[in-house]
Design a protein around this motif. Structure first.
Motif, PDB file in Angstrom:
ATOM      1  N   VAL A 189      31.028  64.085   5.811  1.00  0.00           N
ATOM      2  CA  VAL A 189      30.588  64.289   4.430  1.00  0.00           C
ATOM      3  C   VAL A 189      29.572  65.427   4.419  1.00  0.00           C
ATOM      4  O   VAL A 189      28.903  65.693   5.425  1.00  0.00           O
ATOM      5  CB  VAL A 189      29.966  63.018   3.825  1.00  0.00           C
ATOM      6  N   PRO A 190      29.445  66.145   3.311  1.00  0.00           N
ATOM      7  CA  PRO A 190      28.499  67.256   3.259  1.00  0.00           C
ATOM      8  C   PRO A 190      27.057  66.775   3.368  1.00  0.00           C
ATOM      9  O   PRO A 190      26.745  65.622   3.062  1.00  0.00           O
ATOM     10  CB  PRO A 190      28.778  67.878   1.887  1.00  0.00           C
ATOM     11  N   THR A 191      26.195  67.664   3.792  1.00  0.00           N
ATOM     12  CA  THR A 191      24.773  67.334   3.877  1.00  0.00           C
ATOM     13  C   THR A 191      24.151  67.266   2.491  1.00  0.00           C
ATOM     14  O   THR A 191      23.325  66.405   2.203  1.00  0.00           O
ATOM     15  CB  THR A 191      24.033  68.384   4.721  1.00  0.00           C
ATOM     16  N   TRP A 192      24.562  68.183   1.614  1.00  0.00           N
ATOM     17  CA  TRP A 192      23.981  68.312   0.288  1.00  0.00           C
ATOM     18  C   TRP A 192      25.074  68.304  -0.773  1.00  0.00           C
ATOM     19  O   TRP A 192      26.247  68.536  -0.477  1.00  0.00           O
ATOM     20  CB  TRP A 192      23.183  69.618   0.174  1.00  0.00           C
ATOM     21  N   CYS A 193      24.663  68.068  -2.018  1.00  0.00           N
ATOM     22  CA  CYS A 193      25.633  68.094  -3.119  1.00  0.00           C
ATOM     23  C   CYS A 193      24.970  68.640  -4.376  1.00  0.00           C
ATOM     24  O   CYS A 193      23.916  68.151  -4.800  1.00  0.00           O
ATOM     25  CB  CYS A 193      26.183  66.698  -3.387  1.00  0.00           C
ATOM     26  N   LEU A 194      25.570  69.651  -4.950  1.00  0.00           N
ATOM     27  CA  LEU A 194      25.146  70.181  -6.240  1.00  0.00           C
ATOM     28  C   LEU A 194      25.658  69.281  -7.354  1.00  0.00           C
ATOM     29  O   LEU A 194      26.801  68.806  -7.303  1.00  0.00           O
ATOM     30  CB  LEU A 194      25.701  71.588  -6.449  1.00  0.00           C
ATOM     31  N   ILE A 195      24.835  69.059  -8.358  1.00  0.00           N
ATOM     32  CA  ILE A 195      25.237  68.321  -9.556  1.00  0.00           C
ATOM     33  C   ILE A 195      25.066  69.267 -10.736  1.00  0.00           C
ATOM     34  O   ILE A 195      23.977  69.813 -10.964  1.00  0.00           O
ATOM     35  CB  ILE A 195      24.366  67.067  -9.766  1.00  0.00           C
TER      36      ILE A 195
END
Length: 240
Positions: A104-110
């Motif tokens: 899974v990605p480390t970060w996520c943009l919302i």
């Protein structure tokens, strides 16, 4: 896109959730995602702003036209609010990673779908995270940028719980749908109870750091007056 390398370098990985399935009540239920300036729709603008992220998922109806490679999901039940949409988007990303047997990605943009000039603000968020990643890497290597073992105030902040996420603030107004968060942290926070709930009530649990942004960059389309001011007045499809 300027700054795209921020996502590709090193071990930094970032996904994106675009919330695009609202009822648009103040626009007489005309889908925000469909509004165009004659060249791009609001959906086009949102996806371009997060073009460097992978995977990208749009939370909205089946009728939304999406480019190849962009994931789609829907909050359950439909029109149950942006918190439910964020939950659905995060779970879609996790499921896609499981299918492809990738981490899974480390970060996520919302990001909401209604901010056509948001690209510079997204780059600010990516730069803020890049700073956190660099500080962590330097610490792991035993390197102190200040030449001493004691961290500076900014370094201490970067390593604190506040670094679980960043969200935009413009002229004193916080932007819950303009942010970037550690994926596992935000997925855990949005795991239950999101139907018709306040997005801010969930995000506050992550103690996000505020990133000051331009009002022009974060201007959104909630009304026809705002759509006129930003030049997005033509709807390319009439309903969801």
């Amino acid at each position: 896109m300027p700054g795209s390398a921020l996502v590709a370098e090193g071990d930094f990985s970032c996904a994106a959730v675009v919330v695009a399935g609202g009822a648009s009540r103040r626009l007489n239920h005309v889908p925000k995602a469909s509004l165009s300036d004659g060249t791009n729709t609001l959906l086009d603008c949102a996806l371009e702003a997060v073009a460097a992220a992978s995977p990208r998922v749009v939370v909205g109806p089946e009728s939304l036209p999406l480019p190849s490679g962009v994931l789609r999901t829907r909050e359950d039940p439909p029109f149950s609010g942006p918190a439910a949409a964020i939950h659905a988007g995060l779970e879609c990303i996790a499921a896609d990673c499981e299918r492809s047997q990738t981490s899974v990605p480390t970060w996520c943009l919302i990001l909401g779908v209604d901010t056509p000039r948001i690209a510079p603000a997204v780059q600010q968020l990516l730069a803020a995270v890049r700073g956190v990643e660099q500080t962590c890497a330097e610490r792991a290597a035993g390197f102190s940028p200040t030449g001493s073992e004691a961290p500076t105030d900014s370094e201490a902040s970067a390593g604190s719980e506040a670094s679980a996420g960043f969200w935009g603030v413009s002229e004193g107004t916080y932007q819950p749908l303009v942010g970037i968060y550690r994926f596992e942290a935000i997925r855990s926070v949005f795991s239950t109870g999101t139907t018709d709930a306040s997005v801010r009530s969930f995000l506050r649990r992550l103690n996000p750091v505020a990133v000051e942004m331009s009002a022009a960059d974060t201007a959104d389309v909630d009304t026809w007056e705002q759509a006129q001011a930003l030049g997005y007045t033509t709807s390319l499809w009439s309903s969801y």
